[in-house]
Design an enzyme around this catalytic site. Structure first.
Site, PDB file in Angstrom:
ATOM      1  CE1 TYR A  56      39.928  86.071   2.609  1.00  0.00           C
ATOM      2  CE2 TYR A  56      39.192  87.315   0.708  1.00  0.00           C
ATOM      3  CZ  TYR A  56      39.561  87.270   2.038  1.00  0.00           C
ATOM      4  OH  TYR A  56      39.552  88.426   2.797  1.00  0.00           O
ATOM      5  CE  LYS A  99      36.801  86.670   4.128  1.00  0.00           C
ATOM      6  NZ  LYS A  99      36.653  86.938   5.569  1.00  0.00           N
ATOM      7  CB  SER A 130      36.423  90.345   1.730  1.00  0.00           C
ATOM      8  OG  SER A 130      37.210  90.766   0.643  1.00  0.00           O
TER       9      SER A 130
HETATM   10  N1  LIG Z   1      43.529  92.772   5.096  1.00  0.00           N
HETATM   11  C1  LIG Z   1      42.692  92.910   4.076  1.00  0.00           C
HETATM   12  O1  LIG Z   1      43.055  93.488   3.038  1.00  0.00           O
HETATM   13  C2  LIG Z   1      41.270  92.394   4.176  1.00  0.00           C
HETATM   14  C3  LIG Z   1      40.364  92.771   3.177  1.00  0.00           C
HETATM   15  C4  LIG Z   1      39.062  92.299   3.241  1.00  0.00           C
HETATM   16  C5  LIG Z   1      38.673  91.475   4.279  1.00  0.00           C
HETATM   17  N2  LIG Z   1      39.571  91.103   5.242  1.00  0.00           N
HETATM   18  C6  LIG Z   1      39.084  90.203   6.298  1.00  0.00           C
HETATM   19  O2  LIG Z   1      39.306  90.789   7.561  1.00  0.00           O
HETATM   20  C7  LIG Z   1      39.445  89.757   8.538  1.00  0.00           C
HETATM   21  C8  LIG Z   1      40.690  90.022   9.385  1.00  0.00           C
HETATM   22  O3  LIG Z   1      41.835  89.857   8.571  1.00  0.00           O
HETATM   23  P1  LIG Z   1      43.154  90.743   8.715  1.00  0.00           P
HETATM   24  O4  LIG Z   1      43.354  91.429   7.447  1.00  0.00           O
HETATM   25  O5  LIG Z   1      43.124  91.516   9.963  1.00  0.00           O
HETATM   26  O6  LIG Z   1      44.252  89.573   8.738  1.00  0.00           O
HETATM   27  P2  LIG Z   1      45.234  89.083   9.886  1.00  0.00           P
HETATM   28  O7  LIG Z   1      45.925  87.903   9.322  1.00  0.00           O
HETATM   29  O8  LIG Z   1      46.044  90.228  10.395  1.00  0.00           O
HETATM   30  O9  LIG Z   1      44.227  88.659  11.043  1.00  0.00           O
HETATM   31  C9  LIG Z   1      43.485  87.461  11.022  1.00  0.00           C
HETATM   32  C10 LIG Z   1      43.518  86.868  12.414  1.00  0.00           C
HETATM   33  O10 LIG Z   1      42.731  85.671  12.400  1.00  0.00           O
HETATM   34  C11 LIG Z   1      43.420  84.703  13.172  1.00  0.00           C
HETATM   35  N3  LIG Z   1      43.013  83.351  12.806  1.00  0.00           N
HETATM   36  C12 LIG Z   1      43.385  82.629  11.716  1.00  0.00           C
HETATM   37  N4  LIG Z   1      42.856  81.412  11.780  1.00  0.00           N
HETATM   38  C13 LIG Z   1      42.134  81.348  12.923  1.00  0.00           C
HETATM   39  C14 LIG Z   1      41.342  80.344  13.527  1.00  0.00           C
HETATM   40  N5  LIG Z   1      41.210  79.129  12.981  1.00  0.00           N
HETATM   41  N6  LIG Z   1      40.735  80.624  14.698  1.00  0.00           N
HETATM   42  C15 LIG Z   1      40.897  81.835  15.275  1.00  0.00           C
HETATM   43  N7  LIG Z   1      41.632  82.825  14.752  1.00  0.00           N
HETATM   44  C16 LIG Z   1      42.230  82.581  13.579  1.00  0.00           C
HETATM   45  C17 LIG Z   1      44.880  84.951  12.879  1.00  0.00           C
HETATM   46  O11 LIG Z   1      45.723  84.370  13.856  1.00  0.00           O
HETATM   47  C18 LIG Z   1      44.933  86.480  12.853  1.00  0.00           C
HETATM   48  O12 LIG Z   1      45.226  87.012  14.122  1.00  0.00           O
HETATM   49  C19 LIG Z   1      39.497  88.440   7.778  1.00  0.00           C
HETATM   50  O13 LIG Z   1      38.237  87.817   7.830  1.00  0.00           O
HETATM   51  C20 LIG Z   1      39.813  88.881   6.355  1.00  0.00           C
HETATM   52  O14 LIG Z   1      39.369  87.970   5.402  1.00  0.00           O
HETATM   53  C21 LIG Z   1      40.861  91.550   5.211  1.00  0.00           C
END
Ligand SMILES: NC(=O)c1ccc[n+]([C@@H]2O[C@H](COP(=O)([O-])OP(=O)(O)OC[C@H]3O[C@@H](n4cnc5c(N)ncnc54)[C@H](O)[C@@H]3O)[C@@H](O)[C@H]2O)c1
Length: 293
Positions: free
Chosen positions: A156, A160, A143
């Site tokens: 978090y 990250k 992130s």
């Molecule tokens: N959305 C944002 O703004 C953003 C920004 C920077 C980084 N990210 C990163 O991107 C990645 C994806 O996040 P997203 O935004 O798509 O969120 P999201 O919540 O839509 O997707 C995350 C997925 O991870 C799954 N998950 C949670 N715990 C789990 C576990 N123990 N085992 C297996 N799966 C598990 C959830 O069920 C979900 O489907 C994450 O690592 C997040 O930190 C997201």
């Protein structure tokens, strides 16, 4: 990696958001996909969408924080498809507030999913990729919080930054070993996903953690404002589909750092510069909207 047709992609956190978009893009590129997620129903729904688009899909319900479930994911991938060429260590959650307000459960849960999930993915899949005679690629989802000095959730932020460190460590080790595996670390800003509602996916053993992202127990008013600002930013964020486009372009170009939000480059630069100049962490409130007001 330039050719994707008939190769195999494993995606953790594949049932929603960025993971689902990466899976869709992998199918679009002609890959077979292995979808791993803790959410059963959303996994089945994602698989149905991909199959409807002609994808060859294997679902493996997996809690990435558990070594034995990740081992099963690797075994089932090999049993079904005989190899793996693209690994997306993407599952991630956020919880907790300051270091001292975050509960022990919150620390353990976020470190378990975000950091141990990636460690297990690398421990298990790198040897498989090394034993193959084809090139492969690993993308770890960090992130912008992995590059900036402040995030309202301490667990978090720590995970990250840890994922950036793991990815850089992996990059150098693979070079030393002359392994045909490339690495990227994804550092997006706000993306339009359900991440802020992620607590719904909390495994039962962690469900005593109610003092999570949205409800820190005793905290400064600024904290609620920071979360509200993050929620707004996420709601208006980049589409996961566009993130997946950036990721596949980086894989094709063998690019390590994937920064999808150039409007934050000044903030990243300011952080790096303060390290080099021996200054205190910079005030980035104007750039990132919540910080040291
Ligand atoms: N959305 C944002 O703004 C953003 C920004 C920077 C980084 N990210 C990163 O991107 C990645 C994806 O996040 P997203 O935004 O798509 O969120 P999201 O919540 O839509 O997707 C995350 C997925 O991870 C799954 N998950 C949670 N715990 C789990 C576990 N123990 N085992 C297996 N799966 C598990 C959830 O069920 C979900 O489907 C994450 O690592 C997040 O930190 C997201």
């Amino acid at each position: 990696m330039k050719e994707f047709q008939n190769k195999v992609a494993v995606i953790t956190g594949a049932a929603s958001g960025i993971g689902r978009a990466l899976a869709e893009r992998s199918v679009q590129e002609g890959m077979k996909v292995v979808l791993a997620d803790i959410q059963d129903e959303a996994l089945t729904e994602t698989a149905a969408i991909l199959q409807h688009k002609g994808g060859t899909v294997l679902c493996v319900k997996t809690d990435v924080s558990r070594a034995e479930e990740m081992e099963k994911l690797a075994q089932e991938t090999l049993r079904a498809f005989g190899g793996v060429h693209l690994l997306f260590n993407n599952a991630g959650v956020g919880a907790g507030g300051t270091i001292w307000e975050s509960t022990l459960d919150e620390w353990e849960w976020v470190l378990g999913v975000n950091l141990w999930g990636v460690i297990h993915g690398l421990r298990l899949f790198v040897p498989i990729m090394m034993a193959q005679d084809t090139g492969s690629h690993i993308v770890n989802s960090a992130s912008l919080a992995g590059l900036l000095p402040y995030h309202p959730s301490a667990p978090y932020q720590v995970t990250k930054q840890g994922i950036v460190a793991l990815s850089e460590q992996l990059y150098y080790s693979l070079k030393q070993w002359k392994a045909p595996i490339n690495v990227s670390v994804l550092c997006p800003g706000a993306v339009r996903t359900g991440i802020m509602d992620g607590m719904q996916q909390t495994p039962p053993e962690w469900q005593s953690n109610t003092a999570v992202l949205e409800a820190p127990s005793q905290t400064k008013p600024d904290y609620a404002a920071a979360l509200a600002s993050m929620r707004r930013a996420t709601a208006m964020g980049m589409s996961p589909k566009l993130v997946a486009e950036h990721v596949f372009a980086a894989i094709r170009d063998e690019r390590f750092y994937i920064l999808t939000h150039p409007e934050f480059n000044t903030a990243v630069h300011a952080r790096m510069q303060s390290v080099l100049l021996g200054q205190n962490p910079p005030d980035l409130s104007r750039v990132i909207g919540y910080c040291l007001k």
